[in-house]
Design a protein around this motif. Structure first.
Motif, PDB file in Angstrom:
ATOM      1  N   ILE A   1      -8.610   0.557   4.056  1.00  0.00           N
ATOM      2  CA  ILE A   1      -8.679   0.214   3.467  1.00  0.00           C
ATOM      3  C   ILE A   1      -8.213  -1.450   4.151  1.00  0.00           C
ATOM      4  CG2 ILE A   1      -7.630  -1.133   1.383  1.00  0.00           C
ATOM      5  CD1 ILE A   1      -6.570   1.113   0.463  1.00  0.00           C
TER       6      ILE A   1
ATOM      7  N   ILE B   1      -4.013   3.180   4.474  1.00  0.00           N
ATOM      8  CA  ILE B   1      -4.088   1.455   4.768  1.00  0.00           C
ATOM      9  C   ILE B   1      -4.582   1.048   6.236  1.00  0.00           C
ATOM     10  CG2 ILE B   1      -2.466   0.051   6.332  1.00  0.00           C
ATOM     11  CD1 ILE B   1      -0.224   1.920   5.685  1.00  0.00           C
TER      12      ILE B   1
ATOM     13  N   ILE C   1       0.987  -1.146   0.343  1.00  0.00           N
ATOM     14  CA  ILE C   1       0.056  -0.174   0.135  1.00  0.00           C
ATOM     15  C   ILE C   1       1.049   1.412  -0.025  1.00  0.00           C
ATOM     16  CG2 ILE C   1      -1.761   1.479   1.708  1.00  0.00           C
ATOM     17  CD1 ILE C   1      -2.844  -1.454   2.231  1.00  0.00           C
TER      18      ILE C   1
END
Lengths: 294, 297, 258, 396, 243
Positions: free
Chosen positions: A150, A147, A128
């Motif tokens: 997600i 991060i 990421i």
């Protein structure tokens, strides 16, 4: 002045003695505590240990390397789910989830499952964030926040693997005082050992003055990525230990508030210092529990 | 997927876009003068909505007066935040500022939970805003239009103000280079306060619009819009007011359109898609869609 | 006879509309001590930044020991043996002088991460050797006493010497010194002049020196390049440069007389 | 070196300081709670706490049980898994509870459950309706009905009593409550309507969303739906969705599961939720037992408002534990130590029927309890009792 | 060139100690500027010239000593209040507001001035720097170095200051442009504005000024009439490179 002179010149001779004595005392203390503490205080001690691991990990990025990340909650989540999936009872996995057979049957020993948890967290963090490393300042902070969001989103929605918002339960209670403090001591040793050598000096230099570090031959992108990898590995391990302590894991436990708590521990004890991280973890863990009955 | 449907969905998104735009402008202005992500901005927004709600249901004021009271309350909250949270820690580093603003955000939210409980409360909508009009099969609620028009007017007034007035120019000056601006005889502290005043007032307007549009207020209401506002501010190029407004709109419209065009099985993954788009944008434009107005060292 | 170590070929750097360095070509021979002078903003520091990779070159080439290093990153430039100092003293704040010095061994360290973690013999031998080298160099610079002090608390003169020491510890073949005597008083300046001579003569490090203090430049440089508006306006021995009309007009001033 | 030594000293000090707060085993029977007072579940937590507290107070008025006074200790779970699991162990180890009442949500319940299970202590789930909660362990019991039962009862009522056979569903795709309820409902609804596809459209939203216009625009395209089934995990979303549905001209009746059984829904929904059907745990008007009347009376006297389904569940959670203790022989009870008493409570619960509750309940091992589902309707801004669906009516 | 030395002191610094945090940069600095004079501080990079200016402007607070402007103590005042007393400042490196256009930059310069005075001053300043008028709607960041310097000076002049402080106005400018700017400064001085100048271009500066100070390591080592200083061997040797 005299003292510091001593320890940097004869650093290898004296430091070792000191460290061994302290370690010995510490483990005896742990032994006494693990036998005398009631379940509740024992648990707080374990939480404190996990917090030390998490704070030290965050210290590597947000402290030493000065790459401010808000995404460590997402990395904990990655580690926690990994270890949960690898160690949950086969029956639960078969009934609740639809996993590939190898994963459904997997009953990985604890030591490997936490290492794998760390590796998965590391991979998640890198995938990421790698495209985000060229971002500066608050643009990077924003990306790191990604991060967290997600990972929580994935955990909530990939229901065949994660069981959605309810999360996984029934993780075996592997976490104990020896694992936690063993890993914490190892992490402390690792950070200290790195900081007093080439690798850590480079990371510290990037944190202080990236331009100067580059002029000294430090490849800043590479070392930032290294720092982030170590940090996310141990954050993942911390998440795994947490999972085997709480015995259940659900996405909502890794929101921004968790990161905020760890950042608090970091800041209260003093950024870029090992003892500061320990102190900060102790203070915040204690405060969170003392404020409880209110 | 016919044109009517698309048009309807875009129309639907106008009000959400408007509110996010108003919030993003506040974020970006405060960031400009202070170099601070004011995470408590979402709570300032919430305070505005709460005040208006209380003014209408508790004190029986009509909506326009409630709006004014909401603005006053939010502005007060913003100014107090600046004075007692941010000013004391100024210059003590990014992390400290950051922690302060997060702590302020959580603190205000907890305070409101203590005072009002965490449940949501009704935000009454006056009869004259409840109108619905049809244009063929396309449905437009009056409120949606009003919020949009209101936002556009406010944004225009604000850009005029920032572009042409002495205070506006000074604000831009301070956000570009605070020390030089001070050396021009500008009292940067009062400019910072003025910025908080404007940013908070916009948040109050957004809060009232939110209350009207969704009919309820609750202490945690600022969290999600707050994060969206922050994203929009960054996306718009930090410090760039029109950039923030446009990004706010785009984000609001984007969120609705994701729901509208993604098969509903995938709608759970909306944040993932939003963030992927965001990452792509940041990858190609590392300082946002529009030019940042901050001088980068 | 002499061998080229650095060659700039038609180097150009544009910032937006502004051209900071314009078709700048020069060569530096091995062991030479070259003075680079010119008014502020003439492009001296920009040239340094281009060589060291801190800025991307707009056009032209940088050749170092017959290798094109135009597109290298700053860390790669340091790695191949070009050290530099910055106009303002740049040390790692909050760290001791020793810690600052240790960073210089980054590119020379060849123990790996396992050596680090397990503190192998190799690690200990290396670190000890580095420590000795640091001590020796610090001693030569007369700042050994400050080894364990935090750099922030030191007087500027000491800081400057630490700054240069660190560059030297990179063991470069070429060093770029950006106004090393800025902010120094005459006695400190004299000391620095000796240090620079030592670096150039005894350590045999080729040197480019940007300097405003004419005393320094005229005393120690074997050759001088005068820049203005990103280009060379004069080049030659100190005597010739001082006599150059253009130089007097652009830089030294009308009242300047030899 | 000094600094580190200091910090270790400090930690030791902290730990030692905590030793001194040790509590001795208490004389009264203690029931523990972990209801969250803050966080997203704060308001439901408070309702549960009020109900449970009243049950304990009523028992004490009648002289306690087996001559012992009852204590109710609640530790705020703060809607946080870590905090709740700490609270659970504290209740068991420090407060010496006989049994506990858990947090109101499955996520938090699953943090408390293993600790109660490992310590062989009963944990009552006060409100969470996910059927699998009963499978969490031998010591974990549910007070409310399971979602499967709720969905079946509701589906039967909608299909047979209301005669609807084409409805739209909107649910929170991030909440398991919504997802599993929808699954069970659809399955049962197909069975009761006999139609292949009685669901016109199924829309999703996400926790934290406030703008449902995109979903409403899609639902609006289905002109001939009979009803809109809104499945929010938390009461706060329920009226907002209804409001937006009405604004988009979706004027069909609304159906809510038990998450719609809150005053909040009516307060905010206003006219939009008028006529909505709700499946509920308990209705004041239709008291099934004597104690229900007493509960309503006393609750109104103490708190000044009429209790709803969740106060009732809180009451029942505590009352079940008390009843279970009461069923144990007094002499035997007194001869047992704490650990034995805890196990005895569990033994007393399994395979037993309890009628001295607001809603009669029957337990079988590792299954959600068998109990009736109440259907209410919102009329003139009040939740009005419509019908009781008895288990035997809707069971498979 | 020398102006009437009986004039009043406009700005005086007495025994100033100042610096950043723990680091003291200025040690016991005293300075006098009489009305109508041009005074120059010369010295190498990093000796504390800019720190002196920042201390006068209140951007850094002195740890001891007195600063008087028009016989008023201004040590502890906020920067904006000091500026409002009649000081114009053109910072080192110009520091124009790159995101604002020329007109807006000038507007900020006149922040302490009323609208009417502003319009009047604007015309005067445009007259002094016609180039700026041509580019009044252009963003400052797009101007050339010389134009930016002119803008910085013009901006400092907007409030019609009694004292104009310039920090290295010739920095990075071609000699011709630097000379042009120095000519403007002479004009401005003729119109009655006192000027405090910091320069590394010692030659140009000493020709323009009435009085000069030489600074080394945070101290003034020389304090003389400019014309005398220009003949001083030490200055010639150290700062003008004359052997």
């Amino acid at each position: 002045m005299k003292l510091t002179e001593n320890h940097s010149d004869n650093f290898f001779k004296n430091r070792k003695k000191y460290t061994l004595v302290i370690l010995f005392i510490f483990f005896i203390l742990l032994f006494i505590l693990s036998n005398s503490l009631s379940g509740y205080y024992y648990r707080i001690l374990l939480l404190f240990g996990i917090n030390v691991i998490l704070t030290l990990s965050l210290n590597i990025t947000n402290g030493y390397a000065n790459i401010f990340s808000l995404g460590h909650g997402g990395l904990m989540l990655a580690g926690g789910y990994t270890t949960a999936l690898l160690t949950l009872p086969v029956e639960f996995k078969a009934n609740t989830l639809s996993l590939p057979l190898w994963l459904e049957q997997a009953q990985v020993p604890f030591i490997f499952s936490i290492i794998l948890a760390g590796i998965v967290a590391m991979i998640v963090g890198l995938t990421i964030l790698l495209p985000a490393f060229r971002l500066k300042g608050h643009y990077f902070i924003l990306a790191s926040l990604g991060i967290n969001i997600i990972m929580i989103n994935i955990a909530e929605n990939v229901r065949p693997i994660t069981n959605g918002a309810t999360g996984l339960r029934g993780a075996p209670p592997y976490t104990n005082i020896w694992w936690i403090f063993g890993i914490a001591i190892f992490l402390i040793y690792l950070i200290w050992t790195l900081l007093t050598a080439r690798f850590g000096r480079a990371i510290k230099a990037i944190g202080k003055d990236q331009g100067l570090a580059e002029a000294m031959g430090v490849n800043s992108a590479k070392y930032k990525a290294y720092a982030f990898m170590i940090s996310s590995f141990f954050t993942g391990v911390g998440g795994a230990l947490w999972t085997h302590l709480i015995l259940t894991i659900s996405p909502s436990s890794f929101d921004l508030l968790v990161v905020f708590q760890i950042i608090m521990m970091l800041v209260i004890g003093g950024v870029s210092s090992i003892s500061g991280s320990i102190l900060g973890a102790a203070i915040i863990t204690a405060i969170l529990e003392i404020l409880q009955p209110l | 997927m016919d044109l009517t449907y698309i048009f309807q969905q875009v129309l639907n998104a106008l009000s959400l876009g408007s509110m996010l735009a108003l919030l993003a402008v506040g974020y970006t202005m405060i960031y400009g003068v202070l170099g601070l992500i004011n995470f408590a901005h979402g709570e300032v927004f919430m305070i505005g909505a709460f005040t208006a709600m209380y003014a209408i249901t508790g004190l029986g004021f009509p909506l326009p007066i409630a709006l004014i009271l909401a603005i006053i309350a939010s502005v007060l909250a913003g100014v107090l935040l600046e004075r007692f949270c941010y000013r004391p820690v100024q210059g003590s580093g990014d992390i400290t500022l950051f922690i302060t603003s997060l702590a302020a955000s959580i603190g205000i939210r907890s305070l409101f939970v203590m005072l009002f409980g965490s449940r949501s409360m009704q935000f009454p909508m006056p009869k004259y805003l409840q109108g619905i009009r049809f244009w063929g099969d396309i449905l437009i609620t009056d409120l949606n239009l009003i919020i949009f028009v209101f936002t556009v007017i406010i944004t225009l007034i604000l850009s005029f103000f920032i572009k042409n007035t002495k205070l506006g120019i000074a604000m831009r000056g301070v956000s570009y280079n605070k020390q030089t601006a001070e050396a021009m005889g500008i009292n940067s502290t009062s400019i910072i306060v003025a910025t908080f005043v404007i940013g908070s007032a916009l948040a109050a307007v957004a809060g009232v619009a939110w209350g009207l549009q969704y009919g309820n207020v609750r202490p945690a209401m600022g969290y999600h819009p707050g994060i969206s506002g922050f994203i929009a501010a960054v996306l718009g190029g930090i410090g760039n007011i029109s950039g923030a407004a446009i990004s706010g709109f785009l984000l609001g419209v984007g969120q609705v359109l994701f729901v509208a065009f993604l098969p509903s099985v995938y709608s759970g993954f909306r944040p993932l898609f939003v963030w992927i788009v965001l990452f792509i944008i940041l990858f190609y434009k590392p300082t946002g869609l529009f030019r940042s107005n901050i001088k980068w060292e | 006879m002499s061998e080229e170590i650095l060659k700039l070929v038609k180097l150009t750097k544009k910032f937006g509309g502004l051209t900071a360095v314009k078709d700048f070509s020069m060569t530096l021979n091995k062991g030479e001590l070259l003075g680079l002078i010119g008014p502020n903003g003439a492009g001296k520091t920009t040239t340094f930044n281009l060589i060291s990779g801190n800025l991307a070159v707009s056009s032209g080439n940088i050749i170092y020991q017959n290798n094109d290093i135009t597109d290298l990153r700053p860390d790669q430039v340091a790695d191949i043996g070009i050290a530099r100092t910055f106009q303002n003293i740049r040390l790692m704040s909050g760290m001791t002088v020793l810690e600052n010095m240790q960073l210089a061994f980054h590119i020379w360290n060849d123990y790996n991460i396992l050596d680090t973690i397990f503190r192998t013999k190799k690690f200990k031998i290396k670190e000890k050797k580095y420590l000795e080298e640091i001590n020796e160099t610090l001693k030569h610079f007369n700042i050994l006493d400050y080894k364990n002090d935090k750099v922030d608390d030191l007087p500027p003169g000491i800081q400057r010497k630490a700054d240069i020491t660190r560059a030297i510890l990179l063991k470069p073949d070429l060093i770029l010194l950006d106004e090393p005597t800025a902010g120094m008083n005459p006695s400190e300046t004299d000391e620095l002049v000796e240090i620079i001579k030592w670096i150039n003569k005894d350590l045999k490090i080729s040197t480019i020196l940007v300097e405003h203090d004419m005393r320094v430049i005229m005393n120690i440089c074997s050759r001088i390049i005068v820049m203005e508006n990103g280009d060379i306006i004069a080049e030659g021995s100190p005597e010739n440069v001082q006599a150059d009309k253009k130089v007097i007009e652009a830089y030294l001033g009308k009242s300047y007389q030899v | 070196m000094k600094k580190r030594a200091f910090s270790i000293l400090f930690i030791t000090f902290l730990l030692v300081a905590q030793f001194s707060i040790f509590t001795l085993a208490a004389d009264p029977i203690t029931i523990g709670g972990t209801s969250s007072m803050v966080g997203i579940l704060g308001s439901i937590g408070e309702m549960v706490l009020r109900g449970a507290q009243l049950a304990v107070d009523m028992a004490n008025e009648k002289g306690g049980i087996h001559g012992q006074e009852i204590d109710y200790t609640n530790i705020d779970g703060q809607s946080n898994q870590t905090v709740i699991s700490n609270a659970a162990i504290r209740l068991i180890e420090e407060e010496n509870v006989i049994a506990g009442i858990g947090p109101v949500d499955i996520n938090y319940l699953s943090a408390a459950a293993p600790i109660f299970e490992n310590n062989k202590t009963v944990l009552m789930d006060p409100t969470a309706t996910t059927p699998s909660i009963a499978e969490m362990g031998d010591y974990i019991f549910m007070t409310p009905f399971g979602d499967d039962a709720q969905a079946r009862a509701l589906a039967k009522y909608v299909a047979e009593d209301l005669g609807f056979d084409n409805i739209a569903i909107i649910k929170d795709v991030n909440a398991d409550y919504s997802i599993t309820l929808a699954e069970h409902f659809i399955e049962a609804f197909k069975e009761f309507t006999g139609k292949e596809n009685p669901i016109a459209v199924e829309e999703n939203y996400q926790t934290g969303d406030q703008d449902y216009t995109a979903q409403m625009t899609r639902i609006r395209q289905f002109k001939d739906i009979d009803a809109l089934f809104i499945i929010p995990p938390l009461p706060q979303d329920a009226p907002v969705i209804a409001n937006q549905a009405r604004r988009f001209g979706i004027n069909v009746p609304i159906i809510y599961p038990d998450a719609g059984d809150f005053d909040e829904v009516i307060d905010i929904g206003g006219d939009s939720v008028e006529g909505a059907y709700i499946s509920s745990h308990f209705a004041v008007e239709e008291a099934m037992t004597d104690i229900a009347n007493e509960f309503v009376e006393k609750f109104e006297a103490e708190h000044g408002y009429t209790p709803g389904g969740f106060e009732g569940l809180g009451f029942d959670s505590a009352q079940i534990i008390l009843e279970a203790i009461r069923k144990i022989d007094a002499e035997e009870w007194k001869s047992m130590n704490l650990a034995e008493q805890r196990v005895a409570v569990q033994q007393s619960l399994i395979n037993n029927e309890f009628n001295n509750l607001i809603v009669p309940i029957k337990y079988e091992p590792n299954l959600p309890p068998t109990k009736p589902v109440v259907i209410k309707q919102i009329k003139n801004g009040e939740r009005v009792f419509i019908k009781t669906m008895w288990p035997e009516d809707f069971e498979k | 060139m020398a102006k009437d030395s009986n004039n009043k002191n406009l700005l005086t610094l007495e025994n100033i100690e100042s610096g950043y945090g723990k680091v003291k940069v200025l040690h016991n600095v005293s300075l006098k500027i009489k009305e109508g004079q041009i005074v120059t501080i010369v010295g190498a990079n990093g000796v504390g010239k800019s720190t002196t200016i920042k201390t006068i402007l209140g951007l850094i607070k002195p740890s001891s000593g007195q600063i008087k402007f028009k016989n008023e103590l201004i040590n502890s005042l906020e920067t904006y209040k000091i500026i409002a007393k009649g000081i114009g400042y053109s910072p080192e490196g110009r520091e124009v507001f790159g995101n604002l256009n020329v007109y807006e930059n000038l507007r900020i310069g006149a922040y302490t001035v009323s609208k009417d005075d502003f319009t009047k001053r604007l015309e005067e300043v445009y007259q002094l720097f016609p180039r700026l008028k041509e580019r009044k709607n252009q963003e400052a960041s797009s101007l050339s170095g010389g134009e930016q310097q002119m803008l910085a000076i013009a901006r400092a002049l907007m409030q019609d200051p009694d004292l104009l402080i310039l920090d290295e106005p010739s920095l990075g400018l071609a000699p011709i442009i630097a000379e042009e700017i120095f000519n403007r400064l002479a004009e401005i001085n003729q119109m009655g504005t006192t000027i405090l100048l910091i320069e590394q271009n010692v030659n140009l500066a000493l020709h323009l000024s009435d009085h000069a100070y030489v600074m080394e390591k945070g101290k003034f080592v020389l304090d003389e009439k400019a014309s005398i200083l220009a003949q001083n061997d030490y200055v010639k040797k150290t700062y003008m490179g004359i052997a």
